[in-house]
Design a protein around this motif. Structure first.
Motif, PDB file in Angstrom:
ATOM      1  N   ILE A  13       0.824  -1.207   0.000  1.00 49.53           N
ATOM      2  CA  ILE A  13       0.000   0.000   0.000  1.00 49.53           C
ATOM      3  C   ILE A  13       0.860   1.260   0.000  1.00 49.53           C
ATOM      4  O   ILE A  13       0.413   2.339  -0.432  1.00 49.53           O
ATOM      5  CB  ILE A  13      -0.979   0.005   1.195  1.00 49.53           C
ATOM      6  CG1 ILE A  13      -2.014   1.126   1.022  1.00 49.53           C
ATOM      7  CG2 ILE A  13      -0.236   0.177   2.502  1.00 49.53           C
ATOM      8  CD1 ILE A  13      -2.777   1.102  -0.273  1.00 49.53           C
ATOM      9  N   SER A  14       2.104   1.143   0.468  1.00 51.31           N
ATOM     10  CA  SER A  14       2.980   2.329   0.507  1.00 51.31           C
ATOM     11  C   SER A  14       3.313   2.839  -0.893  1.00 51.31           C
ATOM     12  O   SER A  14       3.740   3.992  -1.049  1.00 51.31           O
ATOM     13  CB  SER A  14       4.279   1.992   1.248  1.00 51.31           C
ATOM     14  OG  SER A  14       5.086   1.096   0.494  1.00 51.31           O
ATOM     15  N   LEU A  15       3.124   2.011  -1.908  1.00 49.39           N
ATOM     16  CA  LEU A  15       3.409   2.439  -3.272  1.00 49.39           C
ATOM     17  C   LEU A  15       2.470   3.562  -3.711  1.00 49.39           C
ATOM     18  O   LEU A  15       2.848   4.406  -4.528  1.00 49.39           O
ATOM     19  CB  LEU A  15       3.278   1.250  -4.238  1.00 49.39           C
ATOM     20  CG  LEU A  15       4.173   0.040  -3.937  1.00 49.39           C
ATOM     21  CD1 LEU A  15       3.955  -1.031  -4.996  1.00 49.39           C
ATOM     22  CD2 LEU A  15       5.647   0.441  -3.884  1.00 49.39           C
ATOM     23  N   SER A  16       1.255   3.590  -3.150  1.00 43.78           N
ATOM     24  CA  SER A  16       0.276   4.604  -3.553  1.00 43.78           C
ATOM     25  C   SER A  16       0.659   6.017  -3.122  1.00 43.78           C
ATOM     26  O   SER A  16       0.739   6.923  -3.958  1.00 43.78           O
ATOM     27  CB  SER A  16      -1.111   4.235  -3.025  1.00 43.78           C
ATOM     28  OG  SER A  16      -1.604   3.073  -3.678  1.00 43.78           O
ATOM     29  N   PRO A  17       0.915   6.268  -1.823  1.00 41.40           N
ATOM     30  CA  PRO A  17       1.347   7.628  -1.451  1.00 41.40           C
ATOM     31  C   PRO A  17       2.675   8.007  -2.085  1.00 41.40           C
ATOM     32  O   PRO A  17       2.901   9.183  -2.411  1.00 41.40           O
ATOM     33  CB  PRO A  17       1.439   7.575   0.078  1.00 41.40           C
ATOM     34  CG  PRO A  17       1.548   6.140   0.423  1.00 41.40           C
ATOM     35  CD  PRO A  17       0.766   5.409  -0.632  1.00 41.40           C
ATOM     36  N   GLY A  18       3.555   7.018  -2.280  1.00 46.08           N
ATOM     37  CA  GLY A  18       4.818   7.294  -2.950  1.00 46.08           C
ATOM     38  C   GLY A  18       4.606   7.787  -4.374  1.00 46.08           C
ATOM     39  O   GLY A  18       5.243   8.741  -4.826  1.00 46.08           O
ATOM     40  N   ALA A  19       3.675   7.138  -5.086  1.00 44.39           N
ATOM     41  CA  ALA A  19       3.379   7.526  -6.465  1.00 44.39           C
ATOM     42  C   ALA A  19       2.762   8.918  -6.534  1.00 44.39           C
ATOM     43  O   ALA A  19       3.115   9.732  -7.399  1.00 44.39           O
ATOM     44  CB  ALA A  19       2.447   6.501  -7.102  1.00 44.39           C
ATOM     45  N   LEU A  20       1.844   9.224  -5.621  1.00 40.67           N
ATOM     46  CA  LEU A  20       1.188  10.537  -5.629  1.00 40.67           C
ATOM     47  C   LEU A  20       2.167  11.661  -5.290  1.00 40.67           C
ATOM     48  O   LEU A  20       2.125  12.738  -5.899  1.00 40.67           O
ATOM     49  CB  LEU A  20       0.021  10.543  -4.642  1.00 40.67           C
ATOM     50  CG  LEU A  20      -1.212   9.724  -5.053  1.00 40.67           C
ATOM     51  CD1 LEU A  20      -2.236   9.692  -3.915  1.00 40.67           C
ATOM     52  CD2 LEU A  20      -1.849  10.302  -6.315  1.00 40.67           C
ATOM     53  N   SER A  21       3.051  11.427  -4.317  1.00 35.99           N
ATOM     54  CA  SER A  21       4.035  12.447  -3.959  1.00 35.99           C
ATOM     55  C   SER A  21       5.025  12.678  -5.096  1.00 35.99           C
ATOM     56  O   SER A  21       5.442  13.817  -5.355  1.00 35.99           O
ATOM     57  CB  SER A  21       4.785  12.035  -2.692  1.00 35.99           C
ATOM     58  OG  SER A  21       3.927  12.056  -1.574  1.00 35.99           O
ATOM     59  N   THR A  22       5.386  11.609  -5.784  1.00 33.39           N
ATOM     60  CA  THR A  22       6.285  11.743  -6.925  1.00 33.39           C
ATOM     61  C   THR A  22       5.614  12.510  -8.056  1.00 33.39           C
ATOM     62  O   THR A  22       6.242  13.346  -8.724  1.00 33.39           O
ATOM     63  CB  THR A  22       6.743  10.358  -7.425  1.00 33.39           C
ATOM     64  OG1 THR A  22       7.294   9.612  -6.333  1.00 33.39           O
ATOM     65  CG2 THR A  22       7.800  10.487  -8.509  1.00 33.39           C
ATOM     66  N   ALA A  23       4.323  12.234  -8.279  1.00 32.36           N
ATOM     67  CA  ALA A  23       3.559  12.972  -9.298  1.00 32.36           C
ATOM     68  C   ALA A  23       3.506  14.453  -8.950  1.00 32.36           C
ATOM     69  O   ALA A  23       3.586  15.322  -9.831  1.00 32.36           O
ATOM     70  CB  ALA A  23       2.152  12.397  -9.415  1.00 32.36           C
ATOM     71  N   LEU A  24       3.382  14.749  -7.654  1.00 33.27           N
ATOM     72  CA  LEU A  24       3.362  16.144  -7.193  1.00 33.27           C
ATOM     73  C   LEU A  24       4.676  16.846  -7.532  1.00 33.27           C
ATOM     74  O   LEU A  24       4.687  17.950  -8.095  1.00 33.27           O
ATOM     75  CB  LEU A  24       3.108  16.180  -5.685  1.00 33.27           C
ATOM     76  CG  LEU A  24       3.014  17.551  -5.015  1.00 33.27           C
ATOM     77  CD1 LEU A  24       1.710  18.229  -5.382  1.00 33.27           C
ATOM     78  CD2 LEU A  24       3.120  17.412  -3.500  1.00 33.27           C
ATOM     79  N   LEU A  25       5.797  16.212  -7.190  1.00 36.80           N
ATOM     80  CA  LEU A  25       7.100  16.805  -7.467  1.00 36.80           C
ATOM     81  C   LEU A  25       7.346  16.928  -8.965  1.00 36.80           C
ATOM     82  O   LEU A  25       7.859  17.941  -9.450  1.00 36.80           O
ATOM     83  CB  LEU A  25       8.209  15.963  -6.828  1.00 36.80           C
ATOM     84  CG  LEU A  25       9.639  16.429  -7.100  1.00 36.80           C
ATOM     85  CD1 LEU A  25       9.864  17.843  -6.576  1.00 36.80           C
ATOM     86  CD2 LEU A  25      10.646  15.463  -6.489  1.00 36.80           C
ATOM     87  N   LEU A  26       6.960  15.905  -9.724  1.00 36.89           N
ATOM     88  CA  LEU A  26       7.195  15.914 -11.163  1.00 36.89           C
ATOM     89  C   LEU A  26       6.371  17.000 -11.856  1.00 36.89           C
ATOM     90  O   LEU A  26       6.834  17.636 -12.809  1.00 36.89           O
ATOM     91  CB  LEU A  26       6.870  14.538 -11.743  1.00 36.89           C
ATOM     92  CG  LEU A  26       7.382  14.230 -13.157  1.00 36.89           C
ATOM     93  CD1 LEU A  26       8.870  14.521 -13.276  1.00 36.89           C
ATOM     94  CD2 LEU A  26       7.098  12.782 -13.516  1.00 36.89           C
ATOM     95  N   THR A  27       5.148  17.222 -11.366  1.00 40.00           N
ATOM     96  CA  THR A  27       4.323  18.303 -11.914  1.00 40.00           C
ATOM     97  C   THR A  27       4.980  19.650 -11.643  1.00 40.00           C
ATOM     98  O   THR A  27       5.015  20.533 -12.501  1.00 40.00           O
ATOM     99  CB  THR A  27       2.915  18.285 -11.293  1.00 40.00           C
ATOM    100  OG1 THR A  27       2.297  17.017 -11.551  1.00 40.00           O
ATOM    101  CG2 THR A  27       2.044  19.389 -11.881  1.00 40.00           C
ATOM    102  N   ASN A  28       5.497  19.809 -10.436  1.00 41.17           N
ATOM    103  CA  ASN A  28       6.201  21.034 -10.068  1.00 41.17           C
ATOM    104  C   ASN A  28       7.403  21.262 -10.985  1.00 41.17           C
ATOM    105  O   ASN A  28       7.634  22.376 -11.482  1.00 41.17           O
ATOM    106  CB  ASN A  28       6.659  20.936  -8.613  1.00 41.17           C
ATOM    107  CG  ASN A  28       7.409  22.177  -8.149  1.00 41.17           C
ATOM    108  OD1 ASN A  28       6.819  23.175  -7.771  1.00 41.17           O
ATOM    109  ND2 ASN A  28       8.736  22.110  -8.180  1.00 41.17           N
ATOM    110  N   ASN A  29       8.159  20.201 -11.246  1.00 44.81           N
ATOM    111  CA  ASN A  29       9.355  20.324 -12.070  1.00 44.81           C
ATOM    112  C   ASN A  29       9.030  20.469 -13.553  1.00 44.81           C
ATOM    113  O   ASN A  29       9.808  21.087 -14.297  1.00 44.81           O
ATOM    114  CB  ASN A  29      10.269  19.121 -11.839  1.00 44.81           C
ATOM    115  CG  ASN A  29      10.886  19.124 -10.452  1.00 44.81           C
ATOM    116  OD1 ASN A  29      10.927  20.163  -9.791  1.00 44.81           O
ATOM    117  ND2 ASN A  29      11.349  17.973  -9.989  1.00 44.81           N
ATOM    118  N   LEU A  30       7.904  19.909 -13.992  1.00 47.45           N
ATOM    119  CA  LEU A  30       7.466  20.109 -15.368  1.00 47.45           C
ATOM    120  C   LEU A  30       7.089  21.572 -15.587  1.00 47.45           C
ATOM    121  O   LEU A  30       7.466  22.180 -16.595  1.00 47.45           O
ATOM    122  CB  LEU A  30       6.272  19.203 -15.684  1.00 47.45           C
ATOM    123  CG  LEU A  30       5.601  19.413 -17.052  1.00 47.45           C
ATOM    124  CD1 LEU A  30       6.581  19.129 -18.194  1.00 47.45           C
ATOM    125  CD2 LEU A  30       4.362  18.532 -17.175  1.00 47.45           C
TER     126      LEU A  30
END
Length: 306
Positions: free
Chosen positions: A180-197
């Protein structure tokens, strides 16, 4: 900000703390504690201390990030993202340094009882967490400028956060918590990647080699969508593989919030509108954590009372 922010005032510090981003840490901590409750081993003091120390570390990272990017000149008037505290003159350099050390001290004080509970593994995680907060934008070779920060963020706000909290409560590990930890990890990574995009243009000029800069817009755009979709797998695996209550599947509904902006992320030119996706991911991290945790606790309570 249309209103005037008084330098070094309480509102200035609230803005610098970036409360909207704290869901990245709150989400995995809520999930880890809910899983411990489901396992029949839950302590309310540990819950509050783990949540408070985690949020303080997140705020520490935000303050250091504000300071680090400012002194490196990465924050400019052309920046598309929300204004930063030092860039806007809301907090002076001296006050920011004092705020960073104060926040770090509070995090250490809150984390000390957790170290007594969890021993050397928790001490290592705490020291590493503080180290990562500093390494992210400080020093000659900061993490945020190297091009693999997203990978680190995935593990920090995913497996490490969920598993460490679960370990604090139960003094054991579980496959459930790992999956289940993969889910918050994926969302936080999407957050950072959106910021960097969104900041890809300015980052390239400032030699900030993020994943978006290294691999390009198309890769970053597609990866954001894939990460949000990937977040849905955690609850599905919990239900089908580990026989959790079907209520946990309700958390997948919260992913509709960022999914609304998929078309924008995939097709529109980069602009300030990308902040809408950032805001949606910030809200989703809070809601996903709350709904999933509630589903886990509901299923556990159902077993207890039946």
């Amino acid at each position: 900000m249309s209103a005037i922010v008084v330098t070094n005032s309480v509102p200035a510090w609230i803005l610098a703390s970036r409360l909207k981003t704290l869901g990245a840490m709150a989400c995995p901590i809520m999930i880890g504690n809910a899983l411990a409750f489901s396992a029949g081993q839950f302590s309310l003091p540990i819950f509050f201390l783990s949540l408070l120390s985690g949020l303080l570390l997140q705020i520490l990272a935000n303050l250091i990030n504000d300071y680090g990017d400012f002194v490196k000149g990465s924050d400019s008037k052309e920046r598309l993202g929300p204004p930063r505290a030092m860039q806007m003159g809301w907090i002076t350099r001296r006050a920011m340094v004092q705020g960073i050390f104060t926040t770090m001290t509070l995090a250490v004080l809150c984390g000390f009882p957790l170290v007594l509970r969890g021993g050397w593994p928790i001490l290592f995680i705490g020291v590493a967490g503080i180290g990562l907060c500093g390494w992210y934008t400080l020093g000659r070779r900061p993490l945020a400028y190297r091009g693999f920060a997203e990978i680190v963020i995935f593990f920090v706000f995913g497996p490490f956060a969920v598993m460490s909290v679960y370990y604090l409560q139960t003094l054991s590990l579980s496959h459930d918590a790992l999956w289940i930890s993969l889910s918050p990890g994926a969302l936080s990574t999407a957050l950072l990647l959106t910021n960097n995009l969104r900041d890809i243009g300015q980052d390239a000029i400032n030699h900030k080699r993020t994943v978006a800069v290294r691999f390009g817009e198309r890769f970053a755009r597609c990866s954001i969508v894939m990460l949000v979709v990937m977040a849905a797998l955690g609850p599905v695996i919990m239900y089908y593989r580990f026989s959790y209550s079907p209520v946990v599947l309700a958390s997948v509904i919260t992913l509709i919030i960022p999914a609304i902006y998929f078309k924008m992320i995939l097709r529109e030119p980069i602009s300030r509108r990308f902040n809408l996706m950032l805001a949606s991911l910030g809200k989703t991290l809070y809601l996903f954590g709350i709904v999933l945790s509630a589903g886990i606790i509901y299923g556990a309570s159902e077993r207890i009372f039946l």
